[in-house]
Each structure stands twice: as C-alpha cells, then as structure tokens.
Design an enzyme around this catalytic site. Structure first.
Site, mmCIF file in Angstrom:
data_model
loop_
_atom_site.group_PDB
_atom_site.id
_atom_site.type_symbol
_atom_site.label_atom_id
_atom_site.label_comp_id
_atom_site.label_asym_id
_atom_site.label_seq_id
_atom_site.Cartn_x
_atom_site.Cartn_y
_atom_site.Cartn_z
ATOM 1 N N SER A 16 0.835 -1.214 0.000
ATOM 2 C CA SER A 16 0.000 0.000 0.000
ATOM 3 C C SER A 16 0.865 1.258 0.000
ATOM 4 O O SER A 16 0.594 2.216 -0.729
ATOM 5 C CB SER A 16 -0.901 0.016 1.239
ATOM 6 O OG SER A 16 -1.887 -0.970 1.138
ATOM 7 N N GLY A 88 -6.389 -3.749 -7.563
ATOM 8 C CA GLY A 88 -7.474 -2.800 -7.274
ATOM 9 C C GLY A 88 -6.930 -1.452 -6.828
ATOM 10 O O GLY A 88 -7.467 -0.400 -7.184
ATOM 11 N N ARG A 116 -14.506 -6.324 -10.218
ATOM 12 C CA ARG A 116 -14.577 -5.575 -8.950
ATOM 13 C C ARG A 116 -15.267 -4.211 -9.116
ATOM 14 O O ARG A 116 -15.177 -3.593 -10.177
ATOM 15 C CB ARG A 116 -13.157 -5.444 -8.368
ATOM 16 C CG ARG A 116 -12.580 -6.820 -8.066
ATOM 17 C CD ARG A 116 -11.171 -6.779 -7.569
ATOM 18 N NE ARG A 116 -11.068 -6.144 -6.277
ATOM 19 C CZ ARG A 116 -9.913 -5.932 -5.646
ATOM 20 N NH1 ARG A 116 -8.789 -6.308 -6.220
ATOM 21 N NH2 ARG A 116 -9.898 -5.357 -4.481
ATOM 22 N N SER A 160 -13.219 2.196 2.937
ATOM 23 C CA SER A 160 -12.251 1.720 1.949
ATOM 24 C C SER A 160 -11.159 2.758 1.757
ATOM 25 O O SER A 160 -11.417 3.891 1.339
ATOM 26 C CB SER A 160 -12.942 1.449 0.611
ATOM 27 O OG SER A 160 -11.984 1.435 -0.432
ATOM 28 N N GLN A 162 -8.973 2.649 -0.487
ATOM 29 C CA GLN A 162 -8.799 2.899 -1.916
ATOM 30 C C GLN A 162 -9.735 4.012 -2.368
ATOM 31 O O GLN A 162 -9.338 4.910 -3.107
ATOM 32 C CB GLN A 162 -9.047 1.612 -2.707
ATOM 33 C CG GLN A 162 -7.991 0.556 -2.405
ATOM 34 C CD GLN A 162 -8.199 -0.727 -3.181
ATOM 35 O OE1 GLN A 162 -9.187 -0.887 -3.902
ATOM 36 N NE2 GLN A 162 -7.273 -1.653 -3.035
ATOM 37 N N ASP A 307 -7.138 -7.580 4.852
ATOM 38 C CA ASP A 307 -6.409 -8.531 4.009
ATOM 39 C C ASP A 307 -5.906 -9.740 4.798
ATOM 40 O O ASP A 307 -5.357 -10.680 4.212
ATOM 41 C CB ASP A 307 -5.226 -7.829 3.321
ATOM 42 C CG ASP A 307 -5.699 -6.782 2.309
ATOM 43 O OD1 ASP A 307 -6.848 -6.880 1.841
ATOM 44 O OD2 ASP A 307 -4.920 -5.869 1.998
ATOM 45 N N LYS A 334 -12.986 -8.626 -3.131
ATOM 46 C CA LYS A 334 -11.515 -8.648 -3.238
ATOM 47 C C LYS A 334 -11.099 -9.418 -4.496
ATOM 48 O O LYS A 334 -11.892 -9.593 -5.393
ATOM 49 C CB LYS A 334 -10.913 -9.248 -1.961
ATOM 50 C CG LYS A 334 -11.171 -8.379 -0.729
ATOM 51 C CD LYS A 334 -10.460 -7.048 -0.846
ATOM 52 C CE LYS A 334 -10.851 -6.096 0.260
ATOM 53 N NZ LYS A 334 -10.375 -4.732 0.047
ATOM 54 N N ARG A 380 -3.483 -14.142 -1.617
ATOM 55 C CA ARG A 380 -3.541 -14.328 -0.156
ATOM 56 C C ARG A 380 -4.096 -15.716 0.202
ATOM 57 O O ARG A 380 -3.708 -16.307 1.206
ATOM 58 C CB ARG A 380 -4.349 -13.216 0.491
ATOM 59 C CG ARG A 380 -3.764 -11.838 0.180
ATOM 60 C CD ARG A 380 -3.959 -10.822 1.256
ATOM 61 N NE ARG A 380 -3.582 -9.502 0.770
ATOM 62 C CZ ARG A 380 -2.340 -9.007 0.781
ATOM 63 N NH1 ARG A 380 -1.347 -9.715 1.277
ATOM 64 N NH2 ARG A 380 -2.084 -7.800 0.319
HETATM 65 C C1 S3P Z 1 -5.669 -1.056 0.100
HETATM 66 C C2 S3P Z 1 -6.866 -0.998 0.721
HETATM 67 C C3 S3P Z 1 -7.716 -2.180 0.976
HETATM 68 C C4 S3P Z 1 -6.924 -3.471 0.858
HETATM 69 C C5 S3P Z 1 -6.050 -3.489 -0.361
HETATM 70 C C6 S3P Z 1 -5.068 -2.331 -0.336
HETATM 71 C C7 S3P Z 1 -4.930 0.201 -0.151
HETATM 72 O O1 S3P Z 1 -8.771 -2.197 0.040
HETATM 73 O O2 S3P Z 1 -7.791 -4.577 0.835
HETATM 74 O O3 S3P Z 1 -5.335 -4.701 -0.436
HETATM 75 O O4 S3P Z 1 -3.723 0.160 -0.421
HETATM 76 O O5 S3P Z 1 -5.554 1.270 -0.044
HETATM 77 P P1 S3P Z 1 -10.136 -1.362 0.325
HETATM 78 O O6 S3P Z 1 -9.697 0.000 0.661
HETATM 79 O O7 S3P Z 1 -10.921 -1.376 -0.942
HETATM 80 O O8 S3P Z 1 -10.795 -2.101 1.446
#
Ligand code: S3P
Length: 421
Positions: A16, A88, A116, A160, A162, A307, A334, A380
């Site tokens: 991340s 994602g 997704r 989230s 993301q 995760d 996911k 994972r």
């Molecule tokens: C992540 C946020 C998570 C996580 C992903 C990485 C990120 O997803 O599951 O592996 O780096 O911001 P979500 O924010 O959609 O839950």
C-alpha cells in the site's frame, strides 16, 4: 508432522505504501528516491500505468527506485490502454490522479479486476468534474477524461482506503477543500505519506480534508516491511510447534496491523520491539508458538485487518472453540469472493468453517489434512494454503501457488529458508 520455523526474515516493502510513494512521486515536482519499494506485480502495475502517462521511473542496481515527478497536472495522454493487472489499488488510485489531469485514458485489468466494483470511486470523481465511463456503469474498463476539478465533501458508504485515497488524490488537484468521511477509519497511509512530499491534510474524527491546489515536492523515503506479508509468518510461527521466528522492520501502523491485536486476544506470543514511531511506525516481531483460543472480531475492527482474514481464519482453525469474524461483506469484492473462498479452503483441508450472512465462523480443531487445491488466482489464499501445509497431515499442493508473486514474489524461497526441515 508439523514443521517448525526458525530464524529471521525481512518481508517485502509494504504494498500500500509503495503504490502511494510512486504516485505521489509522480505528482510532485523534482526527484523522488524510494528505498525498499515492494517488488510484487501489483506495484509493478502502478509503475507501468505511471510510465504510460509519461512518468520517468527507474530502478538502480542498489534497489533504489527514482521517480522524476511530472509536477502539477503534468501527466500525458497515454498511447495505449493502461493495464492495472490484478491490482485494485492501482486502478482506484490512478482513477483519482487521472481525473485531475488534462488527459484521456482507459484503465483495464485482468478478469478478477474486471469483476470488482469501480462505481464507488467513479461517482465522487464525477461529482468533482471528471468524465468517467464504466462497463455497464459498474466495472472496468474505465475511461476517464480528466478535468479542472472542484473540491467536494464526500461521505463514503464503505470504509475503503482505496476510495478515500482516490478522492483525496483528486482533491490535491482540485480547487478548494476536499473531504472524505468514512464509516470506520480505513488504513491511513495516504494521510501519513502526504507530509513527506510537503503536503498536508487535517483530520476531525472520521473526516479527513485536503486543500488544493497543491504543489508537492520530490522526497526521499524508505518503505516499511509489509504487515500483510508478515501476518503469514506470525501465524505460521504461532501454530507450528517448536518455531522461533523474527520478522525485521515490519510496518505496525495501527490502522493496518489489527491482526496483531486479534492474535494477542487469541493468546499468541508476539514480542513487538519498536524501531520507529513517526510517519509509518515499524517494529521487529519475535514470534513463538502458543495455544490459541477462539476470538470474536467485530465489524469495526475489520478495515484494519481486511487482508488478513484468510490467515487469521487459519489461526482460528487451530484455536479452542468457535471464532466469529463479523461483517466481512467487503471480502466479497476482493481478488476473489474471499469470504466464500476462505471457508472453502478450510473445509477442503478438513476444517470447520461456515458463513452466516456476512460473518465467518471457524471452529477450531487440531488435525487438518493435506489436499490438492487451487487458490483461484488469489495470492492471499495461495499463501494461506501453503502456511496450512506446515501443519497438515499430508501435503498441501496449490496448483496456482505462483500467484503469490502479486504481493510476495519470494514467498516460497523465504518459506524454504525458515523451515527447520
Ligand atoms: C488497500 C486498501 C484495501 C486493501 C487493499 C489495499 C490500499 O482495500 O484490501 O489490499 O492500499 O488502499 P479497500 O480500501 O478497498 O478495502
């Protein structure tokens, strides 16, 4: 017979944080030098997408990665579609960046990523002024025409990081203030990395605000060890008798490392020796085996360990009693439907797992058995199955084990290195 794990491991750089380091380096003026960037395929996808938008990124023989920033709205329209692969984070964060640049781009990905949900990011970005088309209004391919954006006050229905990060990145390029309010705090890596590049955000409870238009400056930074990768070893050394394993320089940001608190409640013995407390905190972790008891994980805890559910579920399969993980609806979105996949994995190995609405129930039972299985391309799940193989009666064979490369290319060699036998 189980296999003990001994020695010391350094897990890859945090995935991340690595995505964010590359992206902010690209948005900044001047040079950014990154040490310990994650070497998995997901981060390569972000690297490739940024290169497609005209950003110069190079790695040197000593492992450092240098990004020559394009600066304020400096990205260029790519010649071909941008490929986010399986990632994602790449797709959603890049949507935010592209939305605020004067470019026209299409982001696509593999079959998993194409399933997704992307509307959760497209909707707020459209409100800010970008033009975005999704397949059937929901999924990739995503076509974006960037624009001069205006800030919004966005209340996200999902916790989230993301979604939050995509809107905040667009907010840096927008006029006025952009706020995101989440139902529960998700990982805050974007908020923590911004000051490294001379940026700033403010937080009031669950609401975080950035102010555009912001010029960021190139920076030097070191990415901490990936907490999610470390979680596999923490559980492995907990459930494999005779183990004693040290993990060096692991990121222990509390919005991210919730698995440590859950394992502590289960009775795990993890000694945390802090190394650094500012920015992204890091620590060495020393793990020894422990008899585990069942745990209840409530919905508000889930974003900080989203995760780690597969590997925590494996830990629960070795605990006394029935564990309940509540409110795992987001796991259905996911790399696979991870809620169903994790229950199936444990049951295939002779465990006892079931799903009630969005809750996962795992009844502990010593003695898992070996099996031949597929992880459905979910990295994972593949690594969880291989860790299970340390304690099963008979071997576990994962037909698509190589998908671990998405986040942890050297997982198998690290496994061999710390296996006492
Ligand atoms: C992540 C946020 C998570 C996580 C992903 C990485 C990120 O997803 O599951 O592996 O780096 O911001 P979500 O924010 O959609 O839950």
């Amino acid at each position: 017979m189980s296999q003990a794990l001994k020695g010391r491991l350094t897990v890859p750089g945090d995935k991340s944080v690595s995505h964010r380091a590359l992206i902010l380096g690209a948005m900044a003026e001047g040079r950014t030098v990154i040490e310990n960037l994650a070497d998995g395929e997901d981060v390569r996808s972000t690297w490739r997408c940024l290169q497609g938008l005209g950003v110069d990124i190079k790695s040197s023989a000593d492992g450092r990665v240098t990004v020559k920033g394009s600066g304020w709205r400096g990205l260029k329209t790519p010649k071909i579609d941008l490929d986010a692969g399986n990632s994602g984070t790449t797709m959603r964060l890049m949507m935010g960046v592209i939305a605020g640049n004067p470019v026209l781009a299409t982001l696509d990905g593999d079959d998993s990523l194409r399933r997704r949900p992307m509307a959760r990011v497209a909707e707020p970005l459209k409100r800010m002024g970008a033009t975005i088309d999704l397949k059937a209004g929901k999924t990739a391919p995503v076509s974006i025409r960037g624009a001069a954006l205006k800030g919004i006050d966005f209340v996200s229905p999902v916790a989230s990081a993301q979604v939050k990060s995509a809107v905040l990145l667009a907010g840096l390029l927008a006029t006025g203030e952009t706020s995101v309010t989440e139902p529960v705090l998700s990982r805050d890596h974007t908020e923590r990395i911004l000051p490294v590049f001379g940026g700033r955000c403010t937080r009031e409870g669950l609401k975080v605000t950035v102010r555009g238009v912001l010029n960021l400056a190139g920076a030097r930074l070191t990415v901490p060890g990936d907490a999610s990768s470390a979680a596999f070893w923490v559980v492995a050394a907990t459930i494999a008798p005779g183990s004693e394993l040290t993990l060096s320089g692991v990121g222990v940001n509390p919005t991210r490392a919730g698995f440590l608190e859950v394992l502590r409640r289960m009775g795990a013995k993890v000694e945390v020796s802090p190394l650094k407390s500012e920015g992204e905190p890091t620590a060495d972790l020393l793990v020894r085996p422990a008899a585990l008891r069942a745990v209840e994980v409530v919905e508000a805890e889930v974003p900080a360990l989203i995760d780690e559910i597969p590997i925590l579920a494996l830990a629960a399969s070795q605990a006394e009693g029935t564990s309940r993980f509540r409110g795992l609806g987001e796991l259905r979105h996911k790399e696979s439907d991870r809620l169903v996949a994790v229950a199936n994995l444990l049951n295939t190995l002779g465990g006892t797992a079931s799903i009630e609405c969005d809750d996962l129930l795992v009844t502990g039972r010593r003695g898992l058995k070996g099996a031949k299985l597929s992880a459905g391309g979910d990295h994972r799940l593949a690594m969880t199955a291989m860790i299970a193989g340390l304690i099963t009666e008979g071997p576990v064979t994962v037909s698509d084990a190589s998908c671990a490369r998405i986040s942890y290319p050297h997982f198998m060699s690290d496994l061999k290195r710390v296996c006492a036998r």
